[in-house]
Write a protein that holds these residues in place. Structure first.
Motif, PDB file in Angstrom:
ATOM      1  N   SER A  47      -5.031  -7.512  -5.772  1.00 13.35           N
ATOM      2  CA  SER A  47      -3.542  -6.979  -5.979  1.00 13.35           C
ATOM      3  C   SER A  47      -3.692  -5.264  -5.723  1.00 13.35           C
ATOM      4  CB  SER A  47      -2.810  -7.125  -7.539  1.00 13.35           C
ATOM      5  OG  SER A  47      -2.471  -8.187  -7.590  1.00 13.35           O
ATOM      6  N   LEU A  48      -4.830  -4.806  -5.701  1.00 19.16           N
ATOM      7  CA  LEU A  48      -5.159  -3.476  -5.541  1.00 19.16           C
ATOM      8  C   LEU A  48      -4.757  -2.841  -4.353  1.00 19.16           C
ATOM      9  CD1 LEU A  48      -6.316  -0.967  -7.484  1.00 19.16           C
ATOM     10  CD2 LEU A  48      -8.509  -1.401  -6.301  1.00 19.16           C
ATOM     11  N   PRO A  50      -2.598  -0.394  -1.351  1.00 16.46           N
ATOM     12  CA  PRO A  50      -1.400  -0.605  -0.381  1.00 16.46           C
ATOM     13  C   PRO A  50      -1.349  -1.912   0.080  1.00 16.46           C
ATOM     14  CG  PRO A  50      -3.191   0.875   0.845  1.00 16.46           C
ATOM     15  CD  PRO A  50      -3.315   0.655  -0.638  1.00 16.46           C
ATOM     16  N   ASP A 100       0.765   4.797 -14.292  1.00 17.96           N
ATOM     17  CA  ASP A 100       0.523   4.342 -12.988  1.00 17.96           C
ATOM     18  C   ASP A 100      -0.968   4.187 -13.151  1.00 17.96           C
ATOM     19  OD1 ASP A 100       0.573   3.527 -10.336  1.00 17.96           O
ATOM     20  OD2 ASP A 100      -0.002   5.664  -9.724  1.00 17.96           O
ATOM     21  N   GLY A 101      -1.558   3.270 -12.190  1.00 19.65           N
ATOM     22  CA  GLY A 101      -3.195   3.059 -12.069  1.00 19.65           C
ATOM     23  C   GLY A 101      -3.411   1.890 -13.130  1.00 19.65           C
ATOM     24  N   THR A 102      -2.416   0.824 -13.375  1.00 17.84           N
ATOM     25  CA  THR A 102      -2.665  -0.011 -14.384  1.00 17.84           C
ATOM     26  C   THR A 102      -3.606  -1.194 -13.653  1.00 17.84           C
ATOM     27  OG1 THR A 102      -0.786  -1.181 -13.714  1.00 17.84           O
ATOM     28  CG2 THR A 102      -0.649   0.151 -15.797  1.00 17.84           C
ATOM     29  N   THR A 103      -3.442  -1.256 -12.463  1.00 18.34           N
ATOM     30  CA  THR A 103      -4.513  -2.320 -11.733  1.00 18.34           C
ATOM     31  C   THR A 103      -5.918  -1.873 -11.697  1.00 18.34           C
ATOM     32  OG1 THR A 103      -2.656  -2.747 -10.354  1.00 18.34           O
ATOM     33  CG2 THR A 103      -4.595  -3.942 -10.097  1.00 18.34           C
ATOM     34  N   THR A 167       2.911   7.546  -2.108  1.00 19.89           N
ATOM     35  CA  THR A 167       1.757   7.036  -2.537  1.00 19.89           C
ATOM     36  C   THR A 167       1.727   5.877  -3.338  1.00 19.89           C
ATOM     37  OG1 THR A 167       0.508   9.006  -2.337  1.00 19.89           O
ATOM     38  CG2 THR A 167      -0.838   7.401  -2.990  1.00 19.89           C
ATOM     39  N   SER A 170       3.800   2.926  -1.978  1.00 19.90           N
ATOM     40  CA  SER A 170       3.373   2.333  -0.744  1.00 19.90           C
ATOM     41  C   SER A 170       2.449   1.017  -0.920  1.00 19.90           C
ATOM     42  CB  SER A 170       2.417   3.222   0.143  1.00 19.90           C
ATOM     43  OG  SER A 170       1.155   3.595  -0.468  1.00 19.90           O
ATOM     44  N   SER A 171       2.039   0.909  -2.543  1.00 19.76           N
ATOM     45  CA  SER A 171       1.402  -0.353  -2.410  1.00 19.76           C
ATOM     46  C   SER A 171       2.457  -1.373  -3.269  1.00 19.76           C
ATOM     47  CB  SER A 171       0.204  -0.056  -3.505  1.00 19.76           C
ATOM     48  OG  SER A 171       0.736   0.350  -4.806  1.00 19.76           O
ATOM     49  N   GLY A 417      -6.603   9.936  -3.104  1.00 14.06           N
ATOM     50  CA  GLY A 417      -6.559   8.592  -3.425  1.00 14.06           C
ATOM     51  C   GLY A 417      -7.637   7.672  -2.587  1.00 14.06           C
ATOM     52  N   GLY A 418      -6.983   6.533  -2.281  1.00 16.45           N
ATOM     53  CA  GLY A 418      -7.833   5.837  -1.231  1.00 16.45           C
ATOM     54  C   GLY A 418      -9.399   5.375  -1.895  1.00 16.45           C
ATOM     55  N   ILE A 487     -10.748   5.264   1.819  1.00 13.40           N
ATOM     56  CA  ILE A 487     -10.771   4.117   2.461  1.00 13.40           C
ATOM     57  C   ILE A 487      -9.260   4.165   3.457  1.00 13.40           C
ATOM     58  CG2 ILE A 487     -10.678   1.592   2.638  1.00 13.40           C
ATOM     59  CD1 ILE A 487     -13.172   2.585   1.837  1.00 13.40           C
ATOM     60  N   GLN A 500      -3.827  12.019   5.065  1.00 14.89           N
ATOM     61  CA  GLN A 500      -2.980  10.733   4.796  1.00 14.89           C
ATOM     62  C   GLN A 500      -1.849  11.013   3.821  1.00 14.89           C
ATOM     63  OE1 GLN A 500      -4.229   6.843   5.211  1.00 14.89           O
ATOM     64  NE2 GLN A 500      -5.867   7.071   6.285  1.00 14.89           N
ATOM     65  N   LYS A 509      -6.438   9.577 -13.293  1.00 17.58           N
ATOM     66  CA  LYS A 509      -7.852   9.117 -12.845  1.00 17.58           C
ATOM     67  C   LYS A 509      -8.666   9.178 -13.940  1.00 17.58           C
ATOM     68  CE  LYS A 509      -8.206   7.293  -9.791  1.00 17.58           C
ATOM     69  NZ  LYS A 509      -7.922   6.352  -9.028  1.00 17.58           N
ATOM     70  N   GLN A 512      -8.198   6.522 -16.458  1.00 16.53           N
ATOM     71  CA  GLN A 512      -8.524   5.151 -16.060  1.00 16.53           C
ATOM     72  C   GLN A 512     -10.065   5.163 -16.532  1.00 16.53           C
ATOM     73  OE1 GLN A 512      -7.980   4.874 -11.687  1.00 16.53           O
ATOM     74  NE2 GLN A 512      -6.303   3.333 -12.032  1.00 16.53           N
TER      75      GLN A 512
HETATM   76  P1  ADP Z   1      -2.399   0.600  -9.597  1.00 17.58           P
HETATM   77  O1  ADP Z   1      -1.383  -0.398 -10.589  1.00 17.58           O
HETATM   78  O2  ADP Z   1      -3.714   0.926 -10.205  1.00 17.58           O
HETATM   79  O3  ADP Z   1      -1.643   2.051  -9.292  1.00 17.58           O
HETATM   80  P2  ADP Z   1      -2.055  -0.027  -6.830  1.00 17.58           P
HETATM   81  O4  ADP Z   1      -1.760  -1.357  -6.329  1.00 17.58           O
HETATM   82  O5  ADP Z   1      -0.771   0.869  -7.022  1.00 17.58           O
HETATM   83  O6  ADP Z   1      -2.625   0.075  -8.324  1.00 17.58           O
HETATM   84  O7  ADP Z   1      -2.957   0.725  -6.020  1.00 17.58           O
HETATM   85  C1  ADP Z   1      -3.630   2.050  -6.400  1.00 17.58           C
HETATM   86  C2  ADP Z   1      -4.801   2.273  -5.281  1.00 17.58           C
HETATM   87  O8  ADP Z   1      -4.486   2.224  -4.176  1.00 17.58           O
HETATM   88  C3  ADP Z   1      -5.081   3.861  -5.601  1.00 17.58           C
HETATM   89  O9  ADP Z   1      -6.381   3.933  -5.863  1.00 17.58           O
HETATM   90  C4  ADP Z   1      -4.714   4.639  -4.314  1.00 17.58           C
HETATM   91  O10 ADP Z   1      -5.600   5.667  -4.174  1.00 17.58           O
HETATM   92  C5  ADP Z   1      -4.615   3.606  -3.292  1.00 17.58           C
HETATM   93  N1  ADP Z   1      -3.808   3.559  -2.211  1.00 17.58           N
HETATM   94  C6  ADP Z   1      -2.554   3.775  -2.109  1.00 17.58           C
HETATM   95  N2  ADP Z   1      -1.975   4.009  -1.092  1.00 17.58           N
HETATM   96  C7  ADP Z   1      -2.831   4.325  -0.241  1.00 17.58           C
HETATM   97  C8  ADP Z   1      -3.074   4.407   1.127  1.00 17.58           C
HETATM   98  N3  ADP Z   1      -1.945   4.627   1.949  1.00 17.58           N
HETATM   99  N4  ADP Z   1      -4.312   4.332   1.744  1.00 17.58           N
HETATM  100  C9  ADP Z   1      -5.415   4.179   0.726  1.00 17.58           C
HETATM  101  N5  ADP Z   1      -5.222   4.025  -0.396  1.00 17.58           N
HETATM  102  C10 ADP Z   1      -4.153   3.844  -0.999  1.00 17.58           C
END
Ligand code: ADP
Length: 535
Positions: A47-48, A50, A100-103, A167, A170-171, A417-418, A487, A500, A509, A512
């Motif tokens: 689930s981690l 975007p 945020d960052g729970t996953t 950001t 986006s996920s 991030g990423g 990434i 990006q 962070k 975490q």
């Molecule tokens: P959490 O619940 O931990 O926030 P997410 O599913 O929201 O988990 O994922 C967060 C992760 O995805 C972070 O490490 C973030 O840097 C990365 N991330 C989010 N958007 C992008 C993107 N567009 N490109 C690359 N990494 C991304």
């Protein structure tokens, strides 16, 4: 449990109901715990990021939740293993502290456990592993401060904040509308923020949802929206310059409790009682009118007869408004200098420029909008969407975005991030490992490898080759000496996360890494598991 000694003076433990307990000791206990923790992390790993997958969870009473928010997934999963519960707690604490960052925090803890397993198998004592992790954690957290940047924004320049919230969004499932939702979240936070004291009270932001309409119809209301309507259909639906009486006391005459009895054996007695009740209610209405109220918001209900009377006396009313909502309305509408005291009739002090009832679609659903309030600090985000699941998930996503904006206002340092921050920390941690002569250096290196698992998971979830992508990004970070390469999940064509616009808050962070390390250390230190046997 009791401690006893055998004939040679060696201590042993006597457990009550021994035959009903199962017991794991030493390395077996650690391995069992580690695999329980890893199992939980494995569930969240996909689930981690975007491109992370969503999970569907069904509760025992049939409610369905679709989400990719780590804390929610774990919250809804019914785990009964103690160590798995610790992982649930871990993501809950991240949610509580940062939002945020729970996953990510659970995935990181899982990776740390996996690395620890290898070290234990090679015969390194768990305490040495725990100590090594602690040192590495300190190095990583310090390194994050070096690569962090200040993030500039202002009341007139909210664009950077919007980008950060995007950001986060986006996920999530709602990423189709991430721009508009991010703007709504930022505007809401700015409306309630105290920028001088760097403080944001998220309690002043109410997130309300109603099934129907489109996600795009989600709006920010500078005021309060309550899921209620006027108590009588003929009452006015549009009240300008409302003076509100907020009643936390019942409007009706007190009802007899079950212990009491009212004896009515003649028609006269019944009529007297009725007249008395009417008079009581009439007095209440008069009191409200006397203080100049043009609208009554009541925490309790009243019957149809009373309702009719209110309509006749031209006093619009709303009944059965919840305590929390009542409080929010009071905070929003209280006039400067006025004091909000619950339970007291102080109608004239609560002012709202406009109170209107709005109906939706062809349904009979109506909501009450209280706008242009005297003290417009409280705001409402009103979420629309096709079904209940989407609304709930949108509410959770907005909560994450609100938390991110709040964190930046509190502390405006960010890291990219990423997975870029993790890779950079991993390089720093591995470089530092060489300086430690003891066995801990293995644990420190293992910590570095565990940090790499975040970018690996991001790459894997985006359909990229994890190992190849990670090594390409890592070598570019080392070559260019920049910590912003991460990434490229969305296939934009660049590794540079600055371009990006993918960033996260520094405190998020750091938290975490700190929380994950703490939990893993705790799990490693457990060498005896005594639990009741299942039958
Ligand atoms: P959490 O619940 O931990 O926030 P997410 O599913 O929201 O988990 O994922 C967060 C992760 O995805 C972070 O490490 C973030 O840097 C990365 N991330 C989010 N958007 C992008 C993107 N567009 N490109 C690359 N990494 C991304």
């Amino acid at each position: 449990m009791a401690l006893a000694f055998d004939e040679f003076g060696r201590p042993f433990i006597i457990l009550r109901g021994q035959e009903q307990k199962s017991r794991l000791r030493g390395l077996d206990a650690q391995k069992a715990n580690i695999s329980a923790g890893k199992a939980v992390a494995r569930i969240l790993r996909t689930s981690l990021g975007p491109k992370g997958m969503d999970k569907i969870l069904q509760s025992p009473d049939g409610d369905v939740t679709i989400t990719n928010d780590g804390a929610t997934i774990l919250e809804q999963m019914d785990v009964d293993n103690q160590i798995a519960k610790l992982m649930v707690e871990l993501s809950r604490s991240q949610d509580y502290e940062i939002g945020d960052g729970t996953t990510g925090v659970v995935v990181l803890a899982g990776a740390l456990l996996e690395q620890a397993e290898g070290l234990l198998e090679r015969g390194i004592h768990p305490i040495r592993v725990a100590e090594g992790y602690e040192m590495a954690c300190r190095i990583a957290v310090e390194h994050l401060e070096h690569i962090a940047q200040k993030f500039e924004f202002g009341v007139t320049n909210i664009e950077p904040l919007v980008q950060t919230c995007m950001t986060t969004l986006s996920s999530k499932i709602v990423n189709r509308c991430k721009r508009s939702l991010a703007e709504i979240a930022v505007k809401a936070v700015m409306a309630v923020a105290d920028l001088e004291r760097r403080d944001v009270n998220l309690d002043l932001i109410k997130v309300e949802g109603k099934v129907g309409g489109k996600l795009e119809d989600t709006e920010l209301i500078h005021g309060i929206v309550v899921d209620k309507d006027m108590s009588h259909p003929q009452m006015p639906k549009h009240i300008e310059d409302a003076k509100i009486a907020i009643l936390t006391c019942p409007f009706e005459p007190p009802k007899p409790k079950t212990k009491h009895k009212v004896d009515i054996d003649t028609v006269e007695k019944f009529q007297t009682l009725r007249l008395q009740e009417q008079k009581y209610f009439d007095d209440m209405v008069q009191k409200c009118k006397d203080v100049g109220a043009t609208l009554v918001i009541c925490q309790w209900g009243f019957d149809d007869e009373a309702n009719h009377l209110l309509m006749h006396r031209n006093l619009p009313a709303v009944r059965w408004v919840g305590g929390v909502e009542l409080e929010l309305i009071a905070i929003a509408t209280v006039r400067e200098g006025g004091v909000y005291t619950p339970c007291i009739l102080r109608g004239h002090r609560f002012l709202a420029g406009l109170v209107r009832e709005k109906s939706f679609g062809t349904t009979k659903d109506r909501m009450l909008y209280i706008e242009r309030c005297a003290n417009s600090r409280a705001v409402t985000i009103f979420v629309r969407g096709g079904n209940k699941m989407i609304i709930e998930e949108t509410k959770r996503s907005i909560h994450d975005a609100l938390c991110v904006a709040r964190n930046i206002i509190r502390n405006n340092s960010i890291v990219y991030g990423g997975g870029s921050a993790e890779i950079s920390c991993s390089i720093a941690v591995e470089a530092a490992a060489d300086k430690y002569p003891g066995v801990e250096q293995y644990a420190i290196r293992a910590f570095g490898d565990a940090l790499d698992s975040i970018p690996m998971a991001l790459a894997e979830n985006s359909g990229l080759q994890p190992i190849e992508t990670l090594s390409a990004v890592k070598s570019q970070q080392i070559k260019d000496n920049n910590a912003y390469c991460g990434i490229d999940c969305n296939d934009v064509g660049t590794y540079d996360m600055r371009e990006q616009n993918v960033f996260e808050t520094l405190i998020g962070k750091q938290q975490q890494i700190l929380l994950a390390t703490q939990v893993v250390k705790m799990i490693l230190k457990i060498d005896d598991v005594i639990s009741p046997t299942d039958y």
